[in-house]
Structure formats: structure tokens, C-alpha cells
Design an enzyme around this catalytic site. Structure first.
Site, short mmCIF file in Angstrom:
data_model
loop_
_atom_site.label_atom_id
_atom_site.label_comp_id
_atom_site.label_asym_id
_atom_site.label_seq_id
_atom_site.Cartn_x
_atom_site.Cartn_y
_atom_site.Cartn_z
N GLY A 1 0.83 -1.21 0.00
CA GLY A 1 0.00 0.00 0.00
C GLY A 1 0.85 1.25 0.00
O GLY A 1 2.06 1.18 -0.26
N ASN A 2 0.23 2.37 0.27
CA ASN A 2 0.98 3.63 0.36
C ASN A 2 0.36 4.48 1.47
O ASN A 2 -0.65 4.10 2.06
CB ASN A 2 0.98 4.35 -0.99
CG ASN A 2 -0.42 4.67 -1.45
OD1 ASN A 2 -1.09 5.50 -0.86
ND2 ASN A 2 -0.89 3.99 -2.48
N ARG A 3 0.98 5.62 1.73
CA ARG A 3 0.60 6.38 2.92
C ARG A 3 -0.48 7.45 2.67
O ARG A 3 -0.72 8.29 3.52
CB ARG A 3 1.84 7.03 3.53
CG ARG A 3 2.78 5.99 4.13
CD ARG A 3 4.05 6.61 4.65
NE ARG A 3 3.81 7.74 5.49
CZ ARG A 3 4.47 8.89 5.44
NH1 ARG A 3 5.44 9.05 4.56
NH2 ARG A 3 4.18 9.87 6.24
N SER A 4 -1.12 7.38 1.51
CA SER A 4 -2.15 8.39 1.26
C SER A 4 -3.34 8.21 2.22
O SER A 4 -3.86 7.11 2.36
CB SER A 4 -2.64 8.27 -0.18
OG SER A 4 -3.70 9.17 -0.38
#
Ligand code: CTP
Length: 404
Positions: A209-212
Site C-alpha cells: 500500500g501507500n501512505r495516502s
């Protein structure tokens, strides 16, 4: 930037009272003179010293203090705006009935200033016919009701009733000071907004995933709705509550997001790709949890490219439709950041690109954002720095101008 305005922030007794501190602070930073009127119950949730330090003024609670100066009338008369946040079900009922059994009730009755309330309570209380009726009474009287949002409540439950985020409340309050704004300049427009970050499963329990957090995209959806647009929000794993009253489609992976946004884009006037999309996904998703004893000391994952959704939307767009992309870059040098933005714009073929710098502490989940907006020729057409709500407003100004 002193506005010379006096803002009364009424705080009532709910757990969301701690968030009201940020509302007070936002007005102080705008140069307003802020007076907090707290109910005794509110001070059980947040301390008087905190509110006095942040507001830079004494905090009033008691009707029978300062009687000689007729304080309840004085505060009410001096207010250019009253914001009650959080507004409990009890306070809403009292306001609807015009009761004045405490300083806040007296202040509000003695004032002709715009009144903005941000309800916060459990879902059952919000849906109770008594509260529904009271809120309607207040709305009919011209009171501006902000939220509540849908999301995690104080206990383990979730639903409608969560106090709106402070920056949204402040934006609504500022709009109330200038009736007529925000302009309804997106009336009749259909806008699709993606928000959040995609997650690509590796096995039943893990993902890439990513940190958005989804905050900028959600603020865009809220601001566009306030300006009259009909909004479809495509939400990928948001870390903030999904706003009540906005048509929302929940997605998880990049492929799901692609399918939802392509579907919603048909007939839309503008598509804003604020979501952070994973460029790669695992080539295979394991049916069972990956076990380290089966893998040894290293584990190699094979990833395959995800489609470039933004480029696809830009290539397929219909006449008059605007496609707006975002570029999140870690480059610190402003000139090189701009060059990266222009290269990305050329690769994606979108109408506008919102360029912002991200890093370990900037961008994701932050309350503030700083962006430059490039048109399809790479020219900077707008710049904005401030809360994600105010940045959303600037991006929408560009959309309005682009739609012509
Ligand atoms: N985007 C997309 N599909 C992808 C990757 C990104 O639609 N597979 C969109 C994002 O929603 C955003 C824009 O493209 O609006 C730019 O995303 P960003 O992550 O900054 O760029 P990338 O395309 O990933 O390019 P790079 O890997 O070079 O940073």
C-alpha cells in the site's frame, strides 16, 4: 492578517470538544479575536487553560460572572459569527427551543450573527426523531449545520454522528461570514474524484500500500459539493471518515479503482485523480498466508505493472471533459520538482496537474498542503498553500475556469 472580526466559539459537552481547540486556533491564526464560551460539561473534556492559551482570551462559562457588564448580552452583541462545536443533542434541543439556561444559550439568543453548529453524538441520538426535528427547526431558521460525518465514534461503533473535521467547520464558518460564497459555480456539473491509496493484496492478510490518507481528495469532494456539483467519490482505503451525503464507491485495488472511475467518468464534466495508485501489484495473490518457514531468509515478490489509469482517462476523454491528475514527488529542489511535474504531465496527457511535494512528514495525512497547478502546456496557472480545504478550493477554481 487581522480581520478585526470577533468570533465566539461555543463548546459543549462531548468528547469531540478536544477537537474544538483546533477550530479556536484556526481563527486565531486568521487574525480573529476569539472568545470561547464553554458549557461546564465541555470543561470536563478539555481544560480551561488550554482554551485560554490558544484563544488568548479568558474562557467564559458562568452566567453569573461579570453580571455588571451584562456579559451574555455583551458577548452576543460583539460576535460577528458564532460557531458551536461540538453541538450535542442536548444543546441542539435547547437552541431549537430558544432556551437560555446557561451562558452559551444566552449569548446565542442575544446575537444576530450567523450561527454555525457542528453536531456530534451517537448515531441513534442523531437519528432520533426529536433530534431530526430540532435540526430541521434550526436549519429553517437559517442556522448552518456542518456534518456530522460518518465514521468511527467514541466507542467501538461507527456510523453517522462524528463531528466534522475542524478545517471543514472553519471553512463553512468563513463561508457563512460572506453569504453568497462559496459560489455555486459548479451547479449542474458532474465531478468524479478519486481519493485515498490503493492496496494490492499479497495474501489474505497482507497488502502493498501507500501512505495516502485520502484527505485532499475528500476535501475536494466536500468543496465541490458545497459549490453545487454532483460528486461521485471513489474512495480507496480512506483513513478519514467518508463524508455523509456524498455518493461514494469504495474500492480496494488499482484495478477496482480503474473500473469504478472509468464507469463514473462517462458523462462527467471533470475527473480528478487525487488517489495514490499502486504502480505494481503482486503477479499472484496467494490463497493462504505466506509462511516464513516455507520461504527461508529472503522472499522475492514478483510484481506486474498496473495500468496507468490517469493516462487512460486522458486518452479516452470526451469533448469538454477535464481530466486532472496529481503528482506526488519527493524532490526537494523547487525547479527540479517543476521539471518532474512537466514530464509527468506530458506522459499522462491530462488537462491539469496538481504538483505537490511529499516526504516522510509532508503531504500524506497532514492538515496542510502546498501545491502548484500546471495546465496542459506546463504553465503554472495557480499556486496554493494552506489547509487541504483551501487548496481544494483553489483546485476547483481552476476546474471552473477550465470548464468555461
Ligand atoms: N496514477 C494512475 N495510475 C497509476 C499511477 C498513478 O492513474 N498506475 C495517477 C495518480 O492518481 C495521480 C497521477 O497518476 O493523479 C500521478 O501519480 P504519481 O504516483 O505521482 O505518478 P506515477 O504515475 O506513479 O509516476 P512515477 O512512478 O514516475 O512517480
Amino acid at each position: 492578517m487581522s480581520q478585526g472580526r470577533t468570533i465566539v466559539v461555543g463548546i459543549t459537552g462531548g468528547i469531540a470538544a478536544y477537537k474544538a481547540v483546533n477550530i479556536v486556533r484556526a481563527f486565531v491564526l486568521l487574525g480573529d479575536s476569539v472568545h470561547v464560551v464553554a458549557t461546564p460539561a465541555a470543561l470536563r473534556f478539555v481544560g480551561r487553560p488550554t482554551l485560554e492559551a490558544i484563544s488568548r482570551n479568558p474562557v467564559h462559562t458562568d452566567l453569573y460572572e461579570g453580571v455588571a457588564e451584562v456579559r451574555h448580552v455583551a458577548i452576543g452583541q460583539s460576535a460577528d459569527l458564532i460557531v458551536v462545536a461540538p453541538a450535542t443533542a442536548n444543546t441542539i434541543a435547547k437552541l431549537a427551543a430558544g432556551l437560555a439556561d446557561d451562558l452559551l444559550g444566552n449569548t446565542i439568543l442575544a446575537s444576530t450573527a450567523p450561527l454555525v453548529i457542528a453536531p456530534a453524538m451517537h448515531t441513534e441520538m442523531w437519528n432520533n426523531p426529536a433530534t431530526v426535528h430540532n435540526v430541521q427547526t434550526l436549519r429553517n431558521r437559517g442556522v448552518i449545520v456542518v456534518g456530522p460525518g460518518v465514521g468511527r465514534l467514541t466507542g467501538s461503533d461507527s456510523g453517522a454522528g462524528r463531528m466534522e473535521e475542524p478545517d471543514v467547520i472553519v471553512a463553512a464558518a468563513l463561508a457563512a461570514l460572506h453569504p453568497g460564497t462559496p459560489a455555486r459555480d459548479l451547479s449542474g456539473r458532474r465531478i468524479v474524484i478519486t481519493a485515498g491509496g490503493t492496496r494490492e493484496p499479497l495474501d489474505p492478510v497482507r497488502f502493498l500500500g501507500n501512505r495516502s490518507s485520502g484527505k485532499q481528495g475528500v476535501r475536494l469532494a466536500e468543496a465541490a459539493t458545497a459549490r453545487g456539483a454532483s460528486v461521485v467519490l471513489i474512495a480507496a482505503n480512506l483513513e478519514i471518515p467518508v463524508p455523509a451525503g456524498i455518493e461514494t464507491r469504495l474500492v480496494g485495488t488499482a484495478l477496482e479503482l480503474q473500473s469504478a472511475v472509468t464507469d463514473a467518468a462517462a458523462g462527467a464534466d471533470a475527473v480528478i485523480m487525487a488517489a495514490a495508485v499502486a504502480d505494481y501489484r503482486p503477479a499472484t495473490v496467494r490463497g493462504d498466508k505466506i509462511k516464513k518457514d516455507d520461504e527461508g531468509d529472503t522472499l522475492t515478490l514478483e510484481l506486474v505493472r498496473n495500468p496507468d489509469i490517469l493516462a487512460g482517462l486522458a486518452a479516452a476523454k470526451t469533448t469538454g471533459q477535464l481530466v486532472i491528475g496529481f503528482a506526488a514527488e519527493t524532490e526537494a529542489d523547487p525547479d527540479r520538482l517543476l521539471s518532474l511535474g512537466r514530464e509527468k504531465l506530458a506522459r499522462k496527457g491530462c488537462d491539469y496537474l496538481v504538483l505537490n511535494r511529499v516526504g516522510w512528514t509532508e503531504g500524506f495525512a497532514a492538515e496542510r498542503n502546498e501545491v502548484r497547478i500546471l495546465d496542459s502546456a506546463g504553465v503554472i496557472v495557480a499556486e496554493a498553500a494552506g489547509t487541504k480545504m483551501s487548496v481544494a478550493g483553489r483546485i476547483l477554481d481552476v476546474v471552473v475556469a477550465g470548464l468555461g
